[in-house]
Design a protein around this motif. Structure first.
Motif, PDB file in Angstrom:
ATOM      1  N   ALA A  18       0.822  -1.215   0.000  1.00 52.36           N
ATOM      2  CA  ALA A  18       0.000   0.000   0.000  1.00 52.36           C
ATOM      3  C   ALA A  18       0.854   1.261   0.000  1.00 52.36           C
ATOM      4  O   ALA A  18       0.360   2.348  -0.291  1.00 52.36           O
ATOM      5  CB  ALA A  18      -0.920  -0.003   1.223  1.00 52.36           C
ATOM      6  N   LEU A  20       2.100   3.146   2.352  1.00 55.82           N
ATOM      7  CA  LEU A  20       1.586   4.222   3.212  1.00 55.82           C
ATOM      8  C   LEU A  20       2.728   5.062   3.746  1.00 55.82           C
ATOM      9  O   LEU A  20       3.772   4.530   4.113  1.00 55.82           O
ATOM     10  CB  LEU A  20       0.856   3.627   4.418  1.00 55.82           C
ATOM     11  CG  LEU A  20      -0.443   2.882   4.180  1.00 55.82           C
ATOM     12  CD1 LEU A  20      -1.053   2.500   5.515  1.00 55.82           C
ATOM     13  CD2 LEU A  20      -1.399   3.725   3.363  1.00 55.82           C
ATOM     14  N   ALA A  76      -5.925   5.495   5.897  1.00 58.37           N
ATOM     15  CA  ALA A  76      -6.000   4.082   5.480  1.00 58.37           C
ATOM     16  C   ALA A  76      -6.869   3.300   6.452  1.00 58.37           C
ATOM     17  O   ALA A  76      -6.983   3.649   7.637  1.00 58.37           O
ATOM     18  CB  ALA A  76      -4.593   3.478   5.446  1.00 58.37           C
ATOM     19  N   LYS A 105      -6.343   4.479   1.360  1.00 58.19           N
ATOM     20  CA  LYS A 105      -6.135   3.072   0.975  1.00 58.19           C
ATOM     21  C   LYS A 105      -6.921   2.121   1.891  1.00 58.19           C
ATOM     22  O   LYS A 105      -7.017   2.351   3.091  1.00 58.19           O
ATOM     23  CB  LYS A 105      -4.649   2.721   1.084  1.00 58.19           C
ATOM     24  CG  LYS A 105      -3.722   3.594   0.225  1.00 58.19           C
ATOM     25  CD  LYS A 105      -3.603   3.056  -1.160  1.00 58.19           C
ATOM     26  CE  LYS A 105      -2.729   3.898  -2.064  1.00 58.19           C
ATOM     27  NZ  LYS A 105      -1.332   4.000  -1.661  1.00 58.19           N
ATOM     28  N   LEU A 107      -6.653  -1.792   3.045  1.00 59.49           N
ATOM     29  CA  LEU A 107      -5.776  -2.960   3.067  1.00 59.49           C
ATOM     30  C   LEU A 107      -6.602  -4.095   3.655  1.00 59.49           C
ATOM     31  O   LEU A 107      -6.838  -4.135   4.870  1.00 59.49           O
ATOM     32  CB  LEU A 107      -4.549  -2.716   3.959  1.00 59.49           C
ATOM     33  CG  LEU A 107      -3.484  -1.719   3.512  1.00 59.49           C
ATOM     34  CD1 LEU A 107      -4.015  -0.308   3.337  1.00 59.49           C
ATOM     35  CD2 LEU A 107      -2.339  -1.684   4.528  1.00 59.49           C
ATOM     36  N   PHE A 125     -14.199   1.659  -4.625  1.00 58.91           N
ATOM     37  CA  PHE A 125     -12.751   1.465  -4.533  1.00 58.91           C
ATOM     38  C   PHE A 125     -12.168   1.028  -5.874  1.00 58.91           C
ATOM     39  O   PHE A 125     -12.737   0.168  -6.552  1.00 58.91           O
ATOM     40  CB  PHE A 125     -12.408   0.379  -3.499  1.00 58.91           C
ATOM     41  CG  PHE A 125     -12.685   0.786  -2.083  1.00 58.91           C
ATOM     42  CD1 PHE A 125     -11.782   1.571  -1.387  1.00 58.91           C
ATOM     43  CD2 PHE A 125     -13.851   0.389  -1.447  1.00 58.91           C
ATOM     44  CE1 PHE A 125     -12.040   1.964  -0.077  1.00 58.91           C
ATOM     45  CE2 PHE A 125     -14.121   0.768  -0.149  1.00 58.91           C
ATOM     46  CZ  PHE A 125     -13.201   1.557   0.542  1.00 58.91           C
ATOM     47  N   LEU A 128      -6.112  -1.888  -6.555  1.00 61.69           N
ATOM     48  CA  LEU A 128      -4.724  -1.682  -6.971  1.00 61.69           C
ATOM     49  C   LEU A 128      -3.962  -2.998  -7.006  1.00 61.69           C
ATOM     50  O   LEU A 128      -2.997  -3.144  -7.777  1.00 61.69           O
ATOM     51  CB  LEU A 128      -4.009  -0.739  -5.992  1.00 61.69           C
ATOM     52  CG  LEU A 128      -4.625   0.644  -5.800  1.00 61.69           C
ATOM     53  CD1 LEU A 128      -3.846   1.427  -4.759  1.00 61.69           C
ATOM     54  CD2 LEU A 128      -4.667   1.406  -7.120  1.00 61.69           C
ATOM     55  N   ILE A 166      -5.593  -4.616  -2.068  1.00 63.98           N
ATOM     56  CA  ILE A 166      -5.258  -3.222  -1.772  1.00 63.98           C
ATOM     57  C   ILE A 166      -6.152  -2.371  -2.666  1.00 63.98           C
ATOM     58  O   ILE A 166      -6.121  -2.509  -3.899  1.00 63.98           O
ATOM     59  CB  ILE A 166      -3.767  -2.901  -2.069  1.00 63.98           C
ATOM     60  CG1 ILE A 166      -2.819  -3.893  -1.365  1.00 63.98           C
ATOM     61  CG2 ILE A 166      -3.452  -1.449  -1.673  1.00 63.98           C
ATOM     62  CD1 ILE A 166      -2.802  -3.840   0.134  1.00 63.98           C
ATOM     63  N   ARG A 168      -8.087   1.623  -3.381  1.00 62.32           N
ATOM     64  CA  ARG A 168      -7.967   3.075  -3.153  1.00 62.32           C
ATOM     65  C   ARG A 168      -9.340   3.705  -3.314  1.00 62.32           C
ATOM     66  O   ARG A 168     -10.051   3.416  -4.293  1.00 62.32           O
ATOM     67  CB  ARG A 168      -6.980   3.687  -4.157  1.00 62.32           C
ATOM     68  CG  ARG A 168      -6.864   5.201  -4.015  1.00 62.32           C
ATOM     69  CD  ARG A 168      -5.672   5.773  -4.746  1.00 62.32           C
ATOM     70  NE  ARG A 168      -5.628   5.313  -6.127  1.00 62.32           N
ATOM     71  CZ  ARG A 168      -4.508   5.170  -6.837  1.00 62.32           C
ATOM     72  NH1 ARG A 168      -3.348   5.455  -6.310  1.00 62.32           N
ATOM     73  NH2 ARG A 168      -4.544   4.742  -8.075  1.00 62.32           N
ATOM     74  N   LYS A 169      -9.685   4.567  -2.374  1.00 64.83           N
ATOM     75  CA  LYS A 169     -10.981   5.249  -2.452  1.00 64.83           C
ATOM     76  C   LYS A 169     -10.995   6.167  -3.660  1.00 64.83           C
ATOM     77  O   LYS A 169     -10.117   7.011  -3.805  1.00 64.83           O
ATOM     78  CB  LYS A 169     -11.211   6.047  -1.170  1.00 64.83           C
ATOM     79  CG  LYS A 169     -12.492   6.882  -1.194  1.00 64.83           C
ATOM     80  CD  LYS A 169     -12.754   7.499   0.167  1.00 64.83           C
ATOM     81  CE  LYS A 169     -13.940   8.459   0.108  1.00 64.83           C
ATOM     82  NZ  LYS A 169     -14.354   8.926   1.431  1.00 64.83           N
TER      83      LYS A 169
END
Ligand SMILES: C[S@@+](CC[C@H](N)C(=O)[O-])C[C@H]1O[C@@H](n2cnc3c(N)ncnc32)[C@H](O)[C@@H]1O
Length: 170
Positions: A18, A20, A76, A105, A107, A125, A128, A166, A168-169
């Motif tokens: 991710a 982060l 996240a 993100k 997870l 979402f 990814l 994984i 992503r918004k």
């Protein structure tokens, strides 16, 4: 025993995938005993955990299907082995989406009966990364059964698979 397949190494892998940034605010939905929360804080993230039945003081008590956190408040969300056992995966995804900042993100590692991509996309979402961890999950379950430990109230059967995701918004 770990509350999810792969234990700490798996949590670390999700964090690496991710990418982060240190200091990111992370919510663990269904944090259990707070192992991941502790790890994240040790690694320099600002982590907190929520669970219906927290096991340990580091995790707050609460229902992740109806959270009191304001919208758009976390960088996240992490969740391991918890959305499925809640019995409402779309509802859990909706709440994760609500509390995440734009581009935040998700997870997630959990059981799905069908491909997780459509349900993730329907919840807002972008996927990814998607990895099938079913073999590790089967091993984990066998070990838990061997030790007489429970892995959650609902034992999934049939053609389900265990995925690392994984997202992503969007
Ligand atoms: C299999 S355990 C995994 C715990 C932890 N994520 C780990 O990996 O060690 C699933 C957890 O989800 C929690 N849970 C299930 N439904 C929940 C809900 N609606 N709200 C909060 N926690 C929930 C359970 O209480 C349990 O602690």
């Amino acid at each position: 025993m770990n509350g999810h397949p792969g234990g700490e190494a798996h949590t670390r892998r999700m964090l690496a995938l991710a990418a982060l940034e240190k200091g990111a605010g992370v919510l663990d939905m269904g944090a259990g005993s707070g192992e991941a929360v502790r790890l994240l804080n040790e690694l320099g993230y600002d982590a907190r955990g929520l669970d219906l039945e927290p096991r340990g003081e580091i995790v707050a008590q609460g229902d992740f299907l109806h959270m009191s956190f304001p919208s758009v408040s976390f960088d996240a969300v992490l969740s391991q082995c918890s959305f499925f056992v809640s019995g409402d995966v779309p509802g859990a995804l909706r709440e994760a989406h609500r509390v995440l900042k734009p581009g935040g993100k998700l997870l997630l590692s959990d059981v799905f009966f069908d491909s997780p991509a459509p349900v993730m996309e329907a919840a807002g979402f972008e996927v990814l990364r998607l990895e099938d961890m079913t073999d590790a999950w089967r091993e984990y379950y066998l070990e838990a059964l061997w030790r007489g430990e429970s892995c959650g109230s609902e034992i999934p059967r049939g053609k389900c698979r265990y995925w690392l995701i994984i997202g992503r918004k969007t």
